[in-house]
Design an enzyme around this catalytic site. Structure first.
Site, PDB file in Angstrom:
ATOM      1  N   SER A 109      50.095  41.267  73.764  1.00 17.09           N
ATOM      2  CA  SER A 109      50.511  40.089  72.985  1.00 17.09           C
ATOM      3  C   SER A 109      50.644  38.857  73.886  1.00 17.09           C
ATOM      4  O   SER A 109      50.319  37.746  73.471  1.00 17.09           O
ATOM      5  CB  SER A 109      51.813  40.361  72.235  1.00 17.09           C
ATOM      6  OG  SER A 109      52.885  40.501  73.140  1.00 17.09           O
ATOM      7  N   ASN A 110      51.079  39.050  75.130  1.00 18.67           N
ATOM      8  CA  ASN A 110      51.152  37.914  76.052  1.00 18.67           C
ATOM      9  C   ASN A 110      49.757  37.431  76.442  1.00 18.67           C
ATOM     10  O   ASN A 110      49.508  36.233  76.528  1.00 18.67           O
ATOM     11  CB  ASN A 110      51.935  38.298  77.310  1.00 18.67           C
ATOM     12  CG  ASN A 110      53.430  38.256  77.063  1.00 18.67           C
ATOM     13  OD1 ASN A 110      54.012  37.189  76.957  1.00 18.67           O
ATOM     14  ND2 ASN A 110      54.041  39.422  76.932  1.00 18.67           N
ATOM     15  N   LEU A 181      51.080  47.669  84.513  1.00 20.17           N
ATOM     16  CA  LEU A 181      52.095  48.598  85.019  1.00 20.17           C
ATOM     17  C   LEU A 181      51.877  49.081  86.454  1.00 20.17           C
ATOM     18  O   LEU A 181      52.780  49.627  87.059  1.00 20.17           O
ATOM     19  CB  LEU A 181      52.212  49.806  84.083  1.00 20.17           C
ATOM     20  CG  LEU A 181      52.651  49.457  82.650  1.00 20.17           C
ATOM     21  CD1 LEU A 181      52.913  50.719  81.856  1.00 20.17           C
ATOM     22  CD2 LEU A 181      53.885  48.572  82.639  1.00 20.17           C
ATOM     23  N   HIS A 200      58.277  39.617  83.832  1.00 16.95           N
ATOM     24  CA  HIS A 200      59.126  40.807  83.743  1.00 16.95           C
ATOM     25  C   HIS A 200      60.147  40.587  82.623  1.00 16.95           C
ATOM     26  O   HIS A 200      60.741  39.507  82.530  1.00 16.95           O
ATOM     27  CB  HIS A 200      59.832  41.037  85.084  1.00 16.95           C
ATOM     28  CG  HIS A 200      60.621  42.303  85.099  1.00 16.95           C
ATOM     29  ND1 HIS A 200      60.037  43.544  85.237  1.00 16.95           N
ATOM     30  CD2 HIS A 200      61.953  42.526  84.932  1.00 16.95           C
ATOM     31  CE1 HIS A 200      60.969  44.470  85.171  1.00 16.95           C
ATOM     32  NE2 HIS A 200      62.143  43.887  84.991  1.00 16.95           N
ATOM     33  N   GLU A 270      58.918  35.292  75.870  1.00 15.60           N
ATOM     34  CA  GLU A 270      57.692  35.364  76.687  1.00 15.60           C
ATOM     35  C   GLU A 270      56.576  34.529  76.078  1.00 15.60           C
ATOM     36  O   GLU A 270      55.920  33.747  76.763  1.00 15.60           O
ATOM     37  CB  GLU A 270      57.242  36.828  76.812  1.00 15.60           C
ATOM     38  CG  GLU A 270      58.197  37.647  77.648  1.00 15.60           C
ATOM     39  CD  GLU A 270      57.786  39.103  77.794  1.00 15.60           C
ATOM     40  OE1 GLU A 270      58.204  39.718  78.779  1.00 15.60           O
ATOM     41  OE2 GLU A 270      57.056  39.622  76.932  1.00 15.60           O
TER      42      GLU A 270
HETATM   43  C1  GRF Z   1      56.112  42.303  78.324  1.00 19.11           C
HETATM   44  O1  GRF Z   1      57.383  42.486  77.813  1.00 19.11           O
HETATM   45  C2  GRF Z   1      56.161  41.943  79.780  1.00 19.11           C
HETATM   46  O2  GRF Z   1      57.339  41.320  80.169  1.00 19.11           O
HETATM   47  C3  GRF Z   1      56.089  43.278  80.466  1.00 19.11           C
HETATM   48  O3  GRF Z   1      55.247  44.045  79.658  1.00 19.11           O
HETATM   49  C4  GRF Z   1      55.319  43.589  78.321  1.00 19.11           C
HETATM   50  C5  GRF Z   1      53.905  43.386  77.842  1.00 19.11           C
HETATM   51  O4  GRF Z   1      53.840  43.144  76.470  1.00 19.11           O
HETATM   52  N1  GRF Z   1      55.675  43.133  81.842  1.00 19.11           N
HETATM   53  P1  GRF Z   1      52.453  42.750  75.807  1.00 19.11           P
HETATM   54  O5  GRF Z   1      51.476  43.852  76.148  1.00 19.11           O
HETATM   55  O6  GRF Z   1      52.036  41.446  76.364  1.00 19.11           O
HETATM   56  O7  GRF Z   1      52.740  42.685  74.341  1.00 19.11           O
END
Ligand code: GRF
Length: 289
Positions: A109-110, A181, A200, A270
């Protein structure tokens, strides 16, 4: 020569072929239209004819290549190419396009928010999604956005070349870790010193480090009775969740908070801040060079 051009334009082979086709077809269309207009104007062939023809061609060429670039899917490239030429012509140095790779292991999603943010940006381009997880949502996002995806394997990432040649081949200038990860190997951190950011889902330095990801972070925050949590965007170094902080934003942890409700709040923070902070970091990097 083609290899040099690929590197200079920071494109893959297929785009390179389409770009050359656009130049050829755009040039022909421009020459054809120029001559048609001159026939229509009734001007006698001679010196004036040649001068008018050159002026016409110079004006028509950008329009023709832009037009041809649309069906060939190269509009973004030509738009920034013409902006560069334009700026050079008017005496301003155009900053070159910054190619960004997003590394992600999850839903993405980010990554999506960042892709959307830079969709129409001529100087910052998301041109690679790097993923280590089969079936991760981010791969579908990359497919829909027509951004090439690079699937990476553990052995080569940690004990091989860390995919550095592949990143260089794509002309990657900047890396965003958005839910990635794996720890970034030292060779990659060094090759992209000051050019890798991570997000994070907690207020570092608390609740970070190996194994602290996803709901585990939120569970730990709630279990510790914290009154607030938040996000940390930071530079990446050779340790997990350790590089210097660029930005933090906070949210309240309510008495009945669950890891799921907290994750939702964190995601909202985020999505609100990450794309903008990434842009700020890239602009700073551009100004430094
Ligand atoms: C986010 O909460 C970020 O802070 C962490 O992993 C998550 C990723 O979410 N590092 P997405 O895959 O972007 O929805």
């Amino acid at each position: 020569m083609l290899e040099n051009l690929k590197k200079r334009w920071k494109v893959d082979t297929l785009s390179m072929v389409l770009i050359i086709c656009t130049f050829a077809l755009g040039g022909s269309l421009c020459g054809y239209l120029g001559r048609k207009l001159l026939v229509w104007s009734g001007l006698e062939k001679g010196t004036v004819w040649v001068i008018v023809y050159i002026i016409l061609i110079s004006l028509l060429w950008p329009l023709c290549v832009l037009l041809i670039s649309i069906p060939l899917g190269q509009f973004r490239f030509f738009r920034s190419y013409l902006v560069k030429i334009g700026k050079r012509f008017w005496g301003k140095r155009a900053p070159s396009t910054i190619n960004v790779a997003i590394f992600a292991s999850g839903a993405g999603s980010n990554a999506l928010k960042i892709i959307e943010k830079f969709h129409n940006n001529a100087s910052i381009r998301i041109n690679l999604i790097v993923c280590n997880k089969d079936g991760a949502g981010v791969l579908e996002i990359a497919r829909k956005a027509q951004i090439p995806a690079l699937f990476i394997e553990k052995e080569r990432f940690f004990r091989g070349d860390a995919y550095l040649p592949a990143l260089k081949e794509q002309g990657i200038d900047f890396i965003v870790l958005a839910g990635f990860l794996w720890k970034v190997p030292a060779s990659l951190v060094q090759a992209y010193a000051g050019k890798i950011v991570n997000i994070h889902p907690a207020l570092l330095p608390k609740y970070g480090g190996k194994g602290m990801y996803g709901d585990r972070v939120h569970e730990a925050v709630i279990a510790a009775g914290e009154k607030e949590s938040g996000i940390t965007i930071h530079w990446v170094d050779e340790q997990y969740d350790h590089g210097s902080t660029i930005f933090q934003a906070k949210c309240a942890v309510d008495p009945l908070e669950t890891p799921q409700t907290l994750a939702k709040k964190i995601h909202e923070l985020e999505h609100l801040h990450f794309p903008e902070i990434v842009e700020g970091c890239i602009l700073k990097m551009q100004n430094r060079s």
